[in-house]
Design a protein around this motif. Structure first.
Motif, PDB file in Angstrom:
ATOM      1  N   ASP A   1      16.451 -13.298  27.326  1.00 13.41           N
ATOM      2  CA  ASP A   1      14.999 -13.515  27.363  1.00 13.41           C
ATOM      3  C   ASP A   1      14.294 -12.259  26.890  1.00 13.41           C
ATOM      4  O   ASP A   1      14.719 -11.149  27.212  1.00 13.41           O
ATOM      5  CB  ASP A   1      14.553 -13.863  28.783  1.00 13.41           C
ATOM      6  CG  ASP A   1      15.022 -15.263  29.156  1.00 13.41           C
ATOM      7  OD1 ASP A   1      15.276 -16.050  28.216  1.00 13.41           O
ATOM      8  OD2 ASP A   1      15.153 -15.552  30.355  1.00 13.41           O
ATOM      9  N   SER A   2      13.251 -12.464  26.151  1.00  8.70           N
ATOM     10  CA  SER A   2      12.546 -11.313  25.587  1.00  8.70           C
ATOM     11  C   SER A   2      11.244 -11.048  26.309  1.00  8.70           C
ATOM     12  O   SER A   2      10.576 -11.976  26.773  1.00  8.70           O
ATOM     13  CB  SER A   2      12.264 -11.569  24.110  1.00  8.70           C
ATOM     14  OG  SER A   2      11.620 -10.458  23.564  1.00  8.70           O
TER      15      SER A   2
ATOM     16  N   GLU B   1       6.483  -9.888  22.277  1.00  7.89           N
ATOM     17  CA  GLU B   1       5.846 -11.009  21.588  1.00  7.89           C
ATOM     18  C   GLU B   1       6.711 -11.428  20.398  1.00  7.89           C
ATOM     19  O   GLU B   1       6.939 -12.589  20.142  1.00  7.89           O
ATOM     20  CB  GLU B   1       4.478 -10.565  21.104  1.00  7.89           C
ATOM     21  CG  GLU B   1       3.506 -11.698  20.979  1.00  7.89           C
ATOM     22  CD  GLU B   1       2.113 -11.160  20.827  1.00  7.89           C
ATOM     23  OE1 GLU B   1       1.610 -11.262  19.712  1.00  7.89           O
ATOM     24  OE2 GLU B   1       1.562 -10.611  21.808  1.00  7.89           O
ATOM     25  N   GLN B   2       7.187 -10.392  19.701  1.00 12.06           N
ATOM     26  CA  GLN B   2       8.092 -10.655  18.585  1.00 12.06           C
ATOM     27  C   GLN B   2       9.505 -10.312  19.039  1.00 12.06           C
ATOM     28  O   GLN B   2       9.832  -9.142  19.222  1.00 12.06           O
ATOM     29  CB  GLN B   2       7.701  -9.771  17.404  1.00 12.06           C
ATOM     30  CG  GLN B   2       8.383 -10.214  16.159  1.00 12.06           C
ATOM     31  CD  GLN B   2       7.617  -9.784  14.925  1.00 12.06           C
ATOM     32  OE1 GLN B   2       6.749  -8.923  14.984  1.00 12.06           O
ATOM     33  NE2 GLN B   2       7.942 -10.365  13.804  1.00 12.06           N
ATOM     34  N   PRO B   3      10.343 -11.328  19.281  1.00  9.95           N
ATOM     35  CA  PRO B   3      11.663 -11.041  19.845  1.00  9.95           C
ATOM     36  C   PRO B   3      12.514 -10.183  18.929  1.00  9.95           C
ATOM     37  O   PRO B   3      12.335 -10.189  17.714  1.00  9.95           O
ATOM     38  CB  PRO B   3      12.280 -12.433  20.014  1.00  9.95           C
ATOM     39  CG  PRO B   3      11.513 -13.314  19.108  1.00  9.95           C
ATOM     40  CD  PRO B   3      10.145 -12.743  18.995  1.00  9.95           C
TER      41      PRO B   3
ATOM     42  N   GLY C   1      14.769 -19.354  19.490  1.00 12.08           N
ATOM     43  CA  GLY C   1      13.326 -19.236  19.686  1.00 12.08           C
ATOM     44  C   GLY C   1      12.856 -17.839  19.988  1.00 12.08           C
ATOM     45  O   GLY C   1      13.114 -16.903  19.244  1.00 12.08           O
ATOM     46  N   GLY C   2      12.178 -17.714  21.128  1.00 12.14           N
ATOM     47  CA  GLY C   2      11.550 -16.437  21.452  1.00 12.14           C
ATOM     48  C   GLY C   2      12.471 -15.478  22.169  1.00 12.14           C
ATOM     49  O   GLY C   2      12.013 -14.481  22.731  1.00 12.14           O
ATOM     50  N   ARG C   3      13.778 -15.735  22.163  1.00  6.32           N
ATOM     51  CA  ARG C   3      14.679 -14.827  22.874  1.00  6.32           C
ATOM     52  C   ARG C   3      15.201 -13.715  21.953  1.00  6.32           C
ATOM     53  O   ARG C   3      15.273 -13.900  20.734  1.00  6.32           O
ATOM     54  CB  ARG C   3      15.835 -15.621  23.474  1.00  6.32           C
ATOM     55  CG  ARG C   3      15.329 -16.498  24.638  1.00  6.32           C
ATOM     56  CD  ARG C   3      16.443 -17.166  25.378  1.00  6.32           C
ATOM     57  NE  ARG C   3      16.990 -18.282  24.631  1.00  6.32           N
ATOM     58  CZ  ARG C   3      18.101 -18.928  24.995  1.00  6.32           C
ATOM     59  NH1 ARG C   3      18.764 -18.534  26.067  1.00  6.32           N
ATOM     60  NH2 ARG C   3      18.547 -19.935  24.298  1.00  6.32           N
ATOM     61  N   ASP C   4      15.573 -12.622  22.564  1.00  2.00           N
ATOM     62  CA  ASP C   4      16.155 -11.513  21.788  1.00  2.00           C
ATOM     63  C   ASP C   4      17.580 -11.884  21.401  1.00  2.00           C
ATOM     64  O   ASP C   4      18.297 -12.503  22.185  1.00  2.00           O
ATOM     65  CB  ASP C   4      16.230 -10.231  22.632  1.00  2.00           C
ATOM     66  CG  ASP C   4      14.855  -9.627  22.897  1.00  2.00           C
ATOM     67  OD1 ASP C   4      13.945  -9.884  22.087  1.00  2.00           O
ATOM     68  OD2 ASP C   4      14.717  -8.916  23.902  1.00  2.00           O
TER      69      ASP C   4
ATOM     70  N   ALA D   1      14.089 -23.981  20.872  1.00  2.00           N
ATOM     71  CA  ALA D   1      12.929 -23.357  21.511  1.00  2.00           C
ATOM     72  C   ALA D   1      11.685 -24.194  21.289  1.00  2.00           C
ATOM     73  O   ALA D   1      11.558 -24.827  20.276  1.00  2.00           O
ATOM     74  CB  ALA D   1      12.699 -21.985  20.917  1.00  2.00           C
TER      75      ALA D   1
END
Ligand SMILES: Nc1ncnc2c1ncn2[C@@H]1O[C@H](COP(=O)(O)OP(=O)(O)OP(=O)(O)O)[C@@H](O)[C@H]1O
Ligand SMILES: [Mg+2]
Length: 426
Positions: free
Chosen positions: A282-283, A286-288, A316-319, A426
């Motif tokens: 999880d990041s 805002e920009q993973p 998606g928004g994860r690192d 995502a």
């Protein structure tokens, strides 16, 4: 003071001007080409990357980040050459003769036999080379020498170009093989003018993570051999040791945990099994983050897009972090499938089937798995180290678990063959 003679004289900048109409022209078939006797450095991996050893009269540029082992490698090579009765010279512009000796002491008795010149003045260096007439000379580094006729500081574009040009002229005249050690910039490119890379016959890059013991030597340019070869070393107390059983080590070290896959890669003409690891987390940004080590970052971006679109695995928004273990760098299309499987495994938190699971293959933009070179060698290497059912593109041959698409590859490696686009996208 050494100055080049010759028909046309020479201009500062290193260019030779031939007198017009002076030289008779010969067809290539009439040019005598005696087979070149290469000088073996006694370091098998270095000789292989060079294309079979150093070519007399050639200029090799060896680049690498600080502390990676450039001086160690060149000291060892000169020591071995000196041990075979070859005349050598080590020019150090960075370290004193005492410092060079301290390093040589931990390398080999032969390394202590190499004559050393601690000098930064180009004319003095050229004089020493001309007088001593070595068969092989190392200049460590090209950025530290200074030509007194030019005003710039050592390491400036003009200085580096002039230093290299003058050394090259002497090297070609006297058939001396010269290794110029060069610094690299922060982003890993060779420092100094690009022209240096054009000027020399061979550009070698020594890379690896300083904290890790593995070092990789690659040819970026080679007029006398392939640029596909890579040599693997380990830095130890006694210097750099060639790693000949790299696959065995990497397979033994492979974690078999979620996010881990073994890639059957090709390092030039040699197969190499390396572990590729991924972490999807999880990041908070805002920009993973998309962080790679030992890979091209753009390749990760591409594979993530294909994985989301055609594999039903979205991050998606994860690192996303992807790492080729051991500080090895993989620069070939066959790595795509390994990235995809490692990321899918990490995203799902599920270890791949048949751990350690092995694979190779290039991903097309439409989700197809594309054939890559030398499947038989990759499969043989995998079999040699006990890896079975390697997931590979169609047409790879016996011993492979062939898949035509990314989706087929994914169903081959997860314990249950379900794909879960809805929950993971995502
Ligand atoms: N006693 C030792 N045992 C093991 N490794 C050592 C020892 N001494 C030095 N090293 C290793 O050798 C490295 C330095 O090697 P070397 O001087 O050849 O690097 P370099 O690329 O020439 O660096 P620079 O860019 O500073 O000239 C150190 O970073 C360290 O990893
Ligand atoms: Mg050094």
């Amino acid at each position: 003071m050494r100055r080049a003679g010759g028909a046309g004289g020479r201009a500062v900048g290193g260019s030779l001007r031939a007198a017009p109409g002076a030289a008779p022209l010969l067809a290539l078939s009439q040019v005598s080409a005696a087979s070149v006797e290469r000088l073996q450095t006694g370091i098998g991996e270095l000789d292989r990357v060079l294309g079979g050893g150093l070519v007399p009269g050639s200029l090799v540029l060896l680049g690498g980040s600080p502390g990676i082992g450039k001086s160690t490698l060149t000291n060892m090579a000169l020591g071995n050459l000196a041990g075979t009765g070859c005349k050598t010279l080590y020019v150090s512009g960075e370290e004193s003769a005492e410092q060079v000796r301290l390093r040589a002491e931990r390398l080999s008795p032969n390394a202590l036999e190499v004559p050393v010149l601690a000098e930064t003045d180009l004319d003095a260096v050229l004089d020493a080379i001309a007088t001593h007439a070595p068969a092989v000379c190392v200049v460590d580094s090209v950025q530290t020498l200074r030509c007194s006729e030019l005003s710039g500081a050592p390491g400036s574009v003009g200085q580096v170009r002039e230093v290299a040009a003058q050394i090259m002229e002497l090297a070609k005249q006297r058939q001396i093989a010269v290794v110029l050690v060069g610094h690299v910039t922060k982003d890993g490119a060779l420092a100094g003018p690009r022209v240096l890379e054009h000027l020399v016959d061979c550009v070698l890059q020594f890379e690896g993570e300083r904290e890790r013991p593995y070092r990789e030597l690659r040819a970026l340019k080679n007029r006398f051999g392939s640029t596909n070869e890579a040599g693997l070393f380990e830095m130890r107390q006694g210097g750099l040791v060639e790693v000949l059983d790299a696959s065995a080590r990497f397979v033994a070290e492979a974690t078999r945990a979620p996010g881990s896959v073994v890639l059957a890669a090709m390092e030039g003409s040699r197969p190499l099994l390396v572990e590729v690891q991924a972490l999807v987390a999880d990041s908070e940004l805002e920009q993973p983050r998309r962080v790679v080590s030992g890979l091209d970052r753009n390749r990760l971006a591409l594979v993530l897009a294909i994985l989301g679109r055609h594999g039903g695995v979205g991050v998606g928004g994860r690192d996303v972090f992807v790492n080729v273990v051991g500080g090895v760098r993989v620069d070939e299309p066959g790595v795509d499938l390994a990235i995809a499987l490692a990321v899918a495994s990490a995203a799902r938190g599920v270890a791949l089937r048949g751990s350690p699971c092995g694979c190779f293959g290039e991903l097309g933009l439409t989700g197809e798995l594309r054939w890559v070179g030398h499947p038989e060698r990759r499969l043989a290497e995998a079999a040699r180290h006990g890896l079975e059912g390697i997931v590979a593109p169609a047409g790879s041959g016996e011993g492979a678990h062939e898949a035509a698409t990314l989706r087929e590859a994914l169903s081959a490696v997860f314990p249950t063959s379900r794909t879960r686009p809805a929950s993971l996208a995502a």
